[in-house]
Write an enzyme that holds these catalytic residues in place. Sequence first.
Site, PDB file in Angstrom:
ATOM      1  N   TYR A   1      32.102  26.148 -17.241  1.00 41.19           N
ATOM      2  CA  TYR A   1      32.587  24.764 -17.264  1.00 41.19           C
ATOM      3  C   TYR A   1      34.071  24.694 -17.626  1.00 41.19           C
ATOM      4  CZ  TYR A   1      32.445  24.108 -22.431  1.00 41.19           C
ATOM      5  OH  TYR A   1      32.671  24.183 -23.770  1.00 41.19           O
ATOM      6  N   HIS A   2      34.688  23.606 -17.242  1.00 44.00           N
ATOM      7  CA  HIS A   2      36.120  23.431 -17.462  1.00 44.00           C
ATOM      8  C   HIS A   2      36.463  21.949 -17.398  1.00 44.00           C
ATOM      9  CE1 HIS A   2      35.134  24.272 -13.252  1.00 44.00           C
ATOM     10  NE2 HIS A   2      36.107  23.445 -12.920  1.00 44.00           N
TER      11      HIS A   2
END
Length: 157
Positions: A109-110
């Site tokens: 995730y980012h």
Amino acid sequence: LTSPRSETASACIFCVAAESPDHRQTLTLQRNERVLVMLNRYPYTNGHVMIAPVAHEARLFDSSPASLSDIMRVTAETQRILSDVYQPDGFNIGMNFGSAAGAGVADHYHVHVVPRWSGDSNFMSVTSRTRIVPEELDVTYDKLLPYFQQKRALDSR
Ligand SMILES: [Zn+2]
């Protein structure tokens, strides 16, 4: 004797950036124990930055409280830096989880931090593929790097 971690790392741009000594090649602006900051190689606007955990984690609840805290703190610092450097009229800051939700990298995730300007596009959204005439990535990198290096100095106080 290949670990699952290195198998995923070879396919994951965030793990590559987390492990590479070449920050410029991976467009990495800052990396500490838990969090990394990098430019999006395919920016939607000038100054499109991504913040990710160093660990290969797919969901917020996979992350440790310390990582979650760092992610939000670094996101806030990034917004401040981009405000100073680009003086945008607004921001899109957000996250997509899973390819069904538009995540380009679904299993690490980012946070996207995307500066926006009034009238930059009537139809663009963070999840669209529309891109707005960005400056050269090297120019963006050179412009932002000193701010993140200065921030790192502040972090260590
Ligand atoms: Zn990864």
